[in-house]
Every structure is written in structure tokens, then in C-alpha cells.
Scaffold this motif. Structure first.
Motif, PDB file in Angstrom:
ATOM      1  N   ASP A   1       2.260  -3.325  16.547  1.00 38.65           N
ATOM      2  CA  ASP A   1       2.271  -2.226  15.326  1.00 38.65           C
ATOM      3  C   ASP A   1       1.201  -2.623  14.501  1.00 38.65           C
ATOM      4  O   ASP A   1       1.158  -3.063  13.468  1.00 38.65           O
ATOM      5  N   TYR A   2       0.007  -2.254  14.856  1.00 38.24           N
ATOM      6  CA  TYR A   2      -1.388  -2.667  14.211  1.00 38.24           C
ATOM      7  C   TYR A   2      -1.557  -1.669  13.066  1.00 38.24           C
ATOM      8  O   TYR A   2      -1.927  -2.383  11.982  1.00 38.24           O
ATOM      9  N   PRO A   3      -1.320  -0.524  12.768  1.00 37.23           N
ATOM     10  CA  PRO A   3      -1.257   0.071  11.550  1.00 37.23           C
ATOM     11  C   PRO A   3      -0.404  -0.550  10.606  1.00 37.23           C
ATOM     12  O   PRO A   3      -0.860  -0.626   9.348  1.00 37.23           O
TER      13      PRO A   3
ATOM     14  N   GLN B   1      -7.059  -1.381  16.508  1.00 37.75           N
ATOM     15  CA  GLN B   1      -7.094   0.063  16.429  1.00 37.75           C
ATOM     16  C   GLN B   1      -8.730   0.330  16.568  1.00 37.75           C
ATOM     17  O   GLN B   1      -8.798   1.610  16.699  1.00 37.75           O
ATOM     18  N   GLY B   2      -9.451  -0.330  17.420  1.00 39.81           N
ATOM     19  CA  GLY B   2     -10.825   0.225  17.751  1.00 39.81           C
ATOM     20  C   GLY B   2     -11.848   0.167  16.680  1.00 39.81           C
ATOM     21  O   GLY B   2     -12.990   0.846  16.660  1.00 39.81           O
TER      22      GLY B   2
ATOM     23  N   ALA C   1     -14.582  -8.699  24.665  1.00 37.56           N
ATOM     24  CA  ALA C   1     -14.134  -7.780  25.569  1.00 37.56           C
ATOM     25  C   ALA C   1     -14.070  -6.469  25.213  1.00 37.56           C
ATOM     26  O   ALA C   1     -13.917  -5.559  26.073  1.00 37.56           O
ATOM     27  N   THR C   2     -13.669  -5.893  24.099  1.00 35.28           N
ATOM     28  CA  THR C   2     -13.536  -4.710  23.615  1.00 35.28           C
ATOM     29  C   THR C   2     -15.157  -4.261  23.577  1.00 35.28           C
ATOM     30  O   THR C   2     -15.091  -2.644  23.842  1.00 35.28           O
TER      31      THR C   2
ATOM     32  N   ALA D   1     -13.828  -4.544  11.464  1.00 43.01           N
ATOM     33  CA  ALA D   1     -13.240  -5.874  11.946  1.00 43.01           C
ATOM     34  C   ALA D   1     -14.081  -6.892  12.007  1.00 43.01           C
ATOM     35  O   ALA D   1     -13.655  -8.092  11.542  1.00 43.01           O
ATOM     36  N   THR D   2     -15.378  -6.670  12.341  1.00 43.25           N
ATOM     37  CA  THR D   2     -16.275  -7.657  12.287  1.00 43.25           C
ATOM     38  C   THR D   2     -16.516  -8.163  10.959  1.00 43.25           C
ATOM     39  O   THR D   2     -16.810  -9.413  10.541  1.00 43.25           O
TER      40      THR D   2
END
Length: 426
Positions: free
Chosen positions: A330-332, A367-368, A404-405, A373-374
Motif C-alpha cells: 500500500d504505497y500511498p 508509484q512511478g 528495472a523501472t 524517488a531518486t
């Protein structure tokens, strides 16, 4: 009526390096061990004793003072009600003092007869315990700055041995001996946690077994809770949620969780994180709601051990929620709790900030949100990224997930260069 200063108490404090505030704290801790509730003394209380405004403290306070100093109340210059400072009690008027003097004389004579020319063993008192507790606070502070380091584990284990060696270094009351066992158990539990945090699980289990035995000898509920709660966290990190729940249930079953809602809250929060690792969404949500409710009911003025005060608060509750929601996918929700944790973290929680920042990066990437994120992952300090086992592993997993993403993307190149710079400065 004029009051005479208590020069005996002042002399003892000067000899042992106590300020009014430090003696008050030591007496409060001793009173907690005696009665189950901390004393309410502060520096002004001690100044009243020194000035003679209070000549005969209450019985619980007198007993706590005797435990701290190893001396009777009259030897510390206090005067029983009905007597005046100008006519102090003689040995015949104080049966307890007479008995202690007689017994002490017999013991000294026996020791001299048994070992001529030797010095009588020293008396171990609460001042020795207080010194160890100060070292324990230093270990706790070092853990929150650096976490998981073998050096912290080794220092904590050595201090546990030092506490045990004091048992054989001289005479002591049973309360002092119990306190020494509690100190040794506390240090072993810190060595255990440092090994867990550094992913040295075999070492952690060895420390755990010794800590559990010492805590039983001490009869200290708070340190028993800490050890079993750490065991639950250890098994959760090892991917053994059934064992983690069983260990955490032992901690939650101790009566200290019924006496203090803050201990109940921590037990429930860690239970929720274990439920998350076990993919139990309903159990996770229910346990966190109960943990929050217990924390809201806790009295912030209640006495708690330094290890609890140093880390468990609303930020840690959000940190455990972050861990659980990451495990559940549940990332959010994980991102929400990460931001709440970071906004509430106290400045000394350096290790926790690095872990939370790394977990936030994972939640954003899932979540893309590749660029965000970086940038988040790059905020982790180089020291934590290269020297903290848990953080290093999570960042390695982040790099693999990033490649990978978004293979070949600018964020991947940026991250690769940044990680290489970390390794160079390590």
C-alpha cells in the motif's frame, strides 16, 4: 525556630559529585524501585534537606536516600521528629544504627581474622548503579546517531560484563544487586539491538539469551519488555512473522503494559508491523488504531526508562506504520506515514531519519515517481548509506528497482554516479 544546615548530607554530596538535581533524580529512581511509582523530588527538595528546612523526610524518601547513599538517614544528618539538632541521637537511642554498627564491627573483625593485612571489600551502592545508567544513556544516544555498528554492540556487551563484575567487587543490598542485574540486562539488550540493526542475527540471538536470563534475575518488567519486543523485531526482519508475533506477545503480556499505556502502545505498534509483514491487512489496521489510542491515553509525566523516552513517540508510530504498509504494497499509505514520521522526528534520531528517507524513496518509486524517488534517496547521508547494514541493503534494492523501472534514464545515471561517490567517500 532556627534551622541548622545538614552538613553531613552536603559532605556526602560533595564527596560523590552530586548536584541537587542529580541527587533528586537518583532518589526518584530509587523510590520507583521501592514503591513502583517515581518520587516527585527536584533540586529544591534537596536544597530543603541541605538547609535543614526538612529535617526528617518521609519514610519512602528516607529509604530511597539510604539505598542511594548506603548510609542511614541519621548518618546523613537527618534528625527524627522530637529530637533537636543540638542533641543528636546517640547509638543507644538509635537501635537500627546500633545494630548496623555492631554487625559491621563483627563483619570487619571476621574479615580481618580471615585475611590479615587485607583491605575490607568496598560497598557497592546506588551511586555505582547511577554511573552505569549514565553509560547506558550514552549507548542509547550513540545507537540513535549511528545504529547497528559492531563498535556499539561491543561497548554495550563490555558494559554488561562490567555491571556483572560489580556483583563480586564488594558488599551490596539486594536492591543494589537487582539493579546491577537490570543494568547488565539493559546493556545486553542494546548489544542485541545493535546486532539486529546490523543484520548480525546469530550474534543478536546470543545476546538475547543472556539478556533474558539477566532480566529474570533483576525482576525488571521494563527491560523484560524491551528484550522480548526486540526479539519480535528481530524475527520480523528475518522474515519469520509467526515467531515475531509469539515473541511480541510475551512482551505485550507483561503487566507493565497494563500499568502504562505507552508500553501497550509500543507493543501494539510492533504487532501491527508484524501483521504487515504477514500480509494481514485487517490485523495491521486494528493494531495501529489500538496503538494510537493507547498512546493518546498515556500520561506524558509518568516515569519511563531512558531507552523508551529516547525513541518511542508519534514519529516512531508512523515509522512502524510505514514499514507495515510497504510490506503490504500500500504505497500511498506508506508515503503518507513516511512524511508524517519525517516531520515529527527529533534531531537526535539520525539513524531513524536515514531509514525513513530510504523507505520513502521505495514508496515513491513503486508509484512511478522516478525522479522524486531518486532525489529522495540521494538525501540519505553517506555515512548511513555506506556503514549502516539495513540502510545499505535497502539502497541497493532501491538501485536495482530503479534500473528495472526506468532503464537507461537520466535518473538512473544520476543515481549511479551518486552511489559511486558514496563508495568513494566511505
Amino acid at each position: 525556630m532556627d534551622t541548622a544546615r545538614n552538613v553531613a548530607l552536603e559532605a556526602w554530596m560533595a564527596e560523590h559529585g552530586h548536584s541537587s538535581n542529580s541527587l533528586a533524580e537518583a532518589v526518584n529512581r530509587a523510590q520507583e524501585r521501592l514503591t513502583g511509582r517515581p518520587g516527585g523530588h527536584d533540586g529544591s527538595s534537596v536544597r530543603a534537606w541541605k538547609s535543614g528546612r526538612i529535617r526528617w523526610p518521609k519514610s519512602a524518601t528516607r529509604k530511597a536516600l539510604e539505598d542511594v547513599t548506603g548510609l542511614s538517614a541519621t548518618a546523613l544528618g537527618f534528625v527524627p521528629r522530637g529530637r533537636t539538632p543540638s542533641t543528636p541521637a546517640s547509638p543507644q537511642e538509635d537501635p537500627d544504627m546500633k545494630r548496623r554498627t555492631l554487625v559491621g564491627g563483627i563483619a570487619a573483625a571476621a574479615a580481618a581474622a580471615a585475611a590479615p593485612g587485607t583491605v575490607a571489600p568496598r560497598r557497592i551502592g546506588m551511586s555505582d548503579v547511577d554511573r552505569l545508567q549514565h553509560r547506558f544513556a550514552e549507548i542509547i544516544a550513540s545507537d540513535h546517531r549511528h545504529g547497528g555498528q559492531p563498535g556499539i554492540e561491543q561497548r554495550a556487551a563490555a558494559l554488561a560484563d562490567e555491571a556483572l563484575n560489580l556483583q563480586n567487587a564488594g558488599s551490596a543490598t539486594q536492591r543494589v544487586r537487582n539493579s546491577l542485574y537490570a543494568c547488565a540486562a539493559s546493556f545486553r539488550s542494546s548489544a542485541m539491538w545493535a546486532a539486529i540493526d546490523g543484520r548480525r542475527y546469530d550474534d543478536a540471538k546470543a545476546h538475547m539469551r543472556e539478556a533474558q536470563a539477566l532480566a529474570e534475575m533483576a525482576g525488571d518488567q521494563a527491560i523484560k519488555f524491551r528484550i522480548w519486543s526486540h526479539a519480535g523485531a528481530m524475527y520480523r526482519h528475518m522474515g519469520r512473522p509467526a515467531d515475531a508475533l509469539a515473541a511480541n506477545d510475551v512482551a505485550r503480556g507483561l503487566h507493565i503494559t497494563r500499568r502504562d499505556p505507552m508500553f501497550a502502545s509500543l507493543g501494539l505498534a510492533r504487532q501491527a508491523a508484524i501483521h504487515g509483514a504477514a500480509q494481514d491487512r485487517t490485523g495491521t489496521r486494528r493494531a495501529f488504531d489500538q496503538a494510537q489510542d493507547a498512546m493518546d491515553r498515556a500520561d506524558p509525566e509518568d516515569y519511563r526508562p531512558v531507552w523508551m523516552l529516547a525513541f518511542y513517540d508519534q514519529a516512531e508510530l508512523h515509522s512502524l506504520a510505514l514499514s507495515a504498509h510497504l510490506s503490504l504494497g500500500d504505497y500511498p499509505a506508506a508515503e503518507f506515514h513516511a512524511h508524517r514520521c519525517l516531520s515529527a522526528l527529533r534531531p537526535h534520531m539520525v539513524r531513524s531519519r536515514a531509514i525513513t528517507t530510504t523507505r520513502l524513496a521505495h514508496a515513491q518509486l513503486a508509484q512511478g515517481e522516478v525522479e522524486a524517488a531518486t532525489l529522495t534517496a540521494m538525501k540519505v547521508p553517506a555515512d548511513a548509506a555506506t556503514r549502516h547494514a539495513r540502510v545499505s541493503r535497502m539502497l541497493q534494492e532501491f538501485g536495482a528497482a530503479l534500473r528495472a523501472t526506468a532503464p537507461g534514464s537520466p535518473p538512473v545515471e544520476t543515481w549511479t554516479e551518486h552511489a559511486a561517490a558514496w563508495r568513494t567517500t566511505a
